[in-house]
Design a protein around this motif. Structure first.
Motif, short mmCIF file in Angstrom:
data_model
loop_
_atom_site.label_atom_id
_atom_site.label_comp_id
_atom_site.label_asym_id
_atom_site.label_seq_id
_atom_site.Cartn_x
_atom_site.Cartn_y
_atom_site.Cartn_z
N MET A 187 0.85 -1.21 0.00
CA MET A 187 0.00 0.00 0.00
C MET A 187 0.88 1.26 0.00
O MET A 187 0.64 2.19 -0.75
CB MET A 187 -0.88 0.03 1.26
CG MET A 187 -2.05 -0.91 1.20
SD MET A 187 -3.35 -0.18 0.21
CE MET A 187 -4.56 -1.47 0.18
N HIS A 188 1.91 1.24 0.83
CA HIS A 188 2.75 2.42 0.97
C HIS A 188 3.58 2.65 -0.31
O HIS A 188 3.58 3.75 -0.86
CB HIS A 188 3.68 2.26 2.18
CG HIS A 188 4.66 3.37 2.32
ND1 HIS A 188 4.31 4.61 2.80
CD2 HIS A 188 5.98 3.43 2.00
CE1 HIS A 188 5.37 5.39 2.78
NE2 HIS A 188 6.40 4.71 2.31
N CYS A 189 4.28 1.62 -0.75
CA CYS A 189 5.23 1.80 -1.87
C CYS A 189 4.51 2.07 -3.20
O CYS A 189 5.01 2.81 -4.03
CB CYS A 189 6.15 0.59 -2.02
SG CYS A 189 7.24 0.37 -0.61
N ILE A 190 3.35 1.44 -3.41
CA ILE A 190 2.65 1.67 -4.68
C ILE A 190 1.79 2.93 -4.57
O ILE A 190 1.74 3.74 -5.50
CB ILE A 190 1.77 0.45 -5.08
CG1 ILE A 190 2.62 -0.81 -5.07
CG2 ILE A 190 1.17 0.66 -6.45
CD1 ILE A 190 1.81 -2.09 -5.20
N GLY A 191 1.15 3.09 -3.42
CA GLY A 191 0.27 4.25 -3.24
C GLY A 191 1.02 5.57 -3.33
O GLY A 191 0.44 6.61 -3.64
N TYR A 192 2.32 5.53 -3.10
CA TYR A 192 3.15 6.73 -3.17
C TYR A 192 3.28 7.25 -4.60
O TYR A 192 3.55 8.42 -4.82
CB TYR A 192 4.54 6.35 -2.63
CG TYR A 192 5.39 7.49 -2.20
CD1 TYR A 192 5.07 8.22 -1.06
CD2 TYR A 192 6.53 7.84 -2.92
CE1 TYR A 192 5.86 9.28 -0.66
CE2 TYR A 192 7.32 8.90 -2.51
CZ TYR A 192 6.98 9.61 -1.39
OH TYR A 192 7.75 10.66 -0.99
N ARG A 193 3.07 6.37 -5.59
CA ARG A 193 3.19 6.77 -7.00
C ARG A 193 1.93 7.52 -7.42
O ARG A 193 0.83 6.95 -7.35
CB ARG A 193 3.35 5.53 -7.90
CG ARG A 193 4.77 5.07 -8.13
CD ARG A 193 5.43 4.54 -6.94
NE ARG A 193 6.82 4.16 -7.24
CZ ARG A 193 7.79 4.13 -6.35
NH1 ARG A 193 7.58 4.46 -5.11
NH2 ARG A 193 9.01 3.78 -6.70
N ARG A 194 2.10 8.74 -7.90
CA ARG A 194 0.94 9.56 -8.23
C ARG A 194 0.17 9.06 -9.44
O ARG A 194 -0.96 9.47 -9.69
CB ARG A 194 1.36 11.03 -8.41
CG ARG A 194 1.83 11.66 -7.11
CD ARG A 194 1.92 13.16 -7.21
NE ARG A 194 0.62 13.81 -7.39
CZ ARG A 194 -0.24 14.04 -6.42
NH1 ARG A 194 0.02 13.69 -5.19
NH2 ARG A 194 -1.39 14.66 -6.67
N SER A 195 0.79 8.17 -10.21
CA SER A 195 0.07 7.63 -11.38
C SER A 195 -0.97 6.59 -10.98
O SER A 195 -1.75 6.14 -11.81
CB SER A 195 1.06 7.00 -12.36
OG SER A 195 1.74 5.95 -11.72
N VAL A 196 -0.97 6.21 -9.69
CA VAL A 196 -1.92 5.19 -9.23
C VAL A 196 -3.15 5.87 -8.64
O VAL A 196 -3.04 6.68 -7.72
CB VAL A 196 -1.26 4.27 -8.18
CG1 VAL A 196 -2.25 3.23 -7.68
CG2 VAL A 196 -0.02 3.60 -8.76
N ALA A 197 -4.32 5.51 -9.18
CA ALA A 197 -5.56 6.13 -8.70
C ALA A 197 -6.29 5.24 -7.71
O ALA A 197 -6.96 5.74 -6.80
CB ALA A 197 -6.49 6.40 -9.89
N VAL A 198 -6.16 3.93 -7.90
CA VAL A 198 -6.93 3.00 -7.07
C VAL A 198 -6.05 1.81 -6.70
O VAL A 198 -5.33 1.27 -7.54
CB VAL A 198 -8.17 2.46 -7.84
CG1 VAL A 198 -9.03 1.60 -6.94
CG2 VAL A 198 -8.99 3.59 -8.44
N LEU A 199 -6.14 1.41 -5.43
CA LEU A 199 -5.43 0.22 -4.96
C LEU A 199 -6.47 -0.76 -4.43
O LEU A 199 -7.42 -0.35 -3.75
CB LEU A 199 -4.48 0.57 -3.81
CG LEU A 199 -3.18 1.28 -4.17
CD1 LEU A 199 -2.44 1.65 -2.89
CD2 LEU A 199 -2.31 0.39 -5.04
N ALA A 200 -6.28 -2.04 -4.72
CA ALA A 200 -7.18 -3.04 -4.15
C ALA A 200 -6.33 -4.21 -3.67
O ALA A 200 -5.49 -4.71 -4.41
CB ALA A 200 -8.20 -3.50 -5.18
N SER A 201 -6.55 -4.58 -2.41
CA SER A 201 -5.75 -5.65 -1.82
C SER A 201 -6.66 -6.78 -1.36
O SER A 201 -7.76 -6.52 -0.86
CB SER A 201 -4.98 -5.11 -0.61
OG SER A 201 -4.51 -6.17 0.19
#
Ligand code: FDP
Length: 347
Positions: free
Chosen positions: A87-101
């Protein structure tokens, strides 16, 4: 400007995953570099996770948190750590709008923070986590989609609905296997590439490009303890594999990433049919089946749910489960033959 001294003998003779992604990206004139930055978030998270997995038993990462996740399963400490890291390492990238785990109930909407990224990243942070405490391989699986064009939406965009795209829409998928080596395997729809983490330099290094899984290999991978509640044609298939002249062997780790990796490298078939305990199948369509189906097809294999190609299934729910038959093309076709009532293949 003075030219730097050239020492070709000191230049590394390897390709890192970052170099590989950037080189691939150069082939697309419209590429902005956002995608390679996004993938680097995954490589960082999994490197940190690999180092934690290596220390299991030495530091306090083993055992349960005492909580259950959205699937009703016990959350291990490493599960939680893996989820937070991704969540932290990917969510930090501004090109990512949505995360689902797999560990979190709903999709996490990052557009609320004012960003307008175009990527949706889904992941199973630590697959096979029931194996953590006994030092058996585990893995991380990821799948990347693009947000639908907002102009296609009437009214307010619905993030939870945007995520529910069929696997065919994936722009990238892959996994990391934490085992005797830490292996990173990915595809962006242009073959399957494999990297191994070199602990001395801290980088994933290319070991094979454009992997192809054998079309045929008489090895099946399933939790046979469930087989009495498998659909009748699948039971017939398993009976057939046990005939002396069928020459089948069985291998089952119980960590999907590990079982899939063996099949990718050596061939065979993994099956998790519907069972009495899991009538829809156990594996998750969006976190496990779709990314592995994308990799399998890119490597020349197949993935079906018994009647439908996995990549064509339209998900109805984020945490939807599916039956899964995946692996070498001919091995999947043999099971399909049984399901369609054609029986055993002609010798
Ligand atoms: P786990 O429950 O340990 O997280 O889908 C999760 C998974 O493992 C897969 O990695 C594995 O292939 C499967 O479940 C194992 O299920 P069974 O224990 O029912 O065989």
């Amino acid at each position: 400007m003075e030219k730097p001294p050239s020492h070709p003998e000191l230049l590394p003779g390897f390709i890192t995953i970052q170099q590989h992604i950037i080189a691939n990206q150069r082939r697309h004139s419209e590429a902005t570099g956002e995608f390679s930055f996004l993938l680097s978030g995954i490589t960082i998270a999994t490197k940190v996770l690999a180092s934690r997995v290596r220390k299991a038993g030495l530091v306090d990462v083993l055992g349960s948190t005492g909580c259950t996740n959205v699937q009703g399963e016990t959350v291990q400490k490493l599960d939680r750590m893996a989820n937070d890291l991704m969540m932290h390492c990917i969510g930090y990238r501004r090109s990512v709008a949505v995360l689902a785990s797999e560990e979190v109930e709903g999709a996490v909407d990052l557009t609320e923070t004012g960003r307008s990224g175009k990527y949706i990243v889904l992941f199973d942070p630590l697959d096979g986590s029931s194996n953590i405490d006994v030092n058996i391989p585990t893995g991380t699986i990821f799948s990347i989609l693009i947000r639908p064009d907002p102009t296609e939406w009437e009214g307010q965009a619905d993030i939870q609905a945007e995520v529910l795209q069929p696997g065919l829409k994936q722009v990238a998928a892959g996994y990391v296997l934490y085992s005797s080596a830490t292996t990173f395997v990915y595809t962006t729809g242009d073959g399957v590439h494999q990297f191994v983490l070199d602990p001395e330099i801290g980088a994933y290094v290319l070991v094979s490009e454009r992997l192809k899984m054998p079309d045929r290999k008489r090895v099946y991978s399933t939790n046979e303890a469930n087989s009495l509640s498998y659909p009748a044609p699948v039971r017939q298939y398993l009976d057939w594999t046990k005939q002396p002249d069928s020459n089948y062997s069985s291998r089952y780790v119980g960590s999907f990433v590990a079982d899939f990796h063996r099949i990718l490298m050596q061939g065979g078939v993994f099956l998790y049919p519907p069972t009495a305990k899991s009538p829809q199948g156990k594996l998750r369509l969006m976190y496990e089946a779709n990314p592995m189906a994308f990799l399998a097809e890119q490597a020349g294999g197949r993935a079906i749910d018994g009647s439908t190609r996995i990549l064509e299934k339209k998900p109805r729910q984020l945490h939807e489960r599916t039956a899964l038959y995946i692996g070498s093309r001919q091995e999947v076709e043999i099971i399909e033959g049984f399901i369609e009532g054609k029986g055993a293949p002609k010798a």
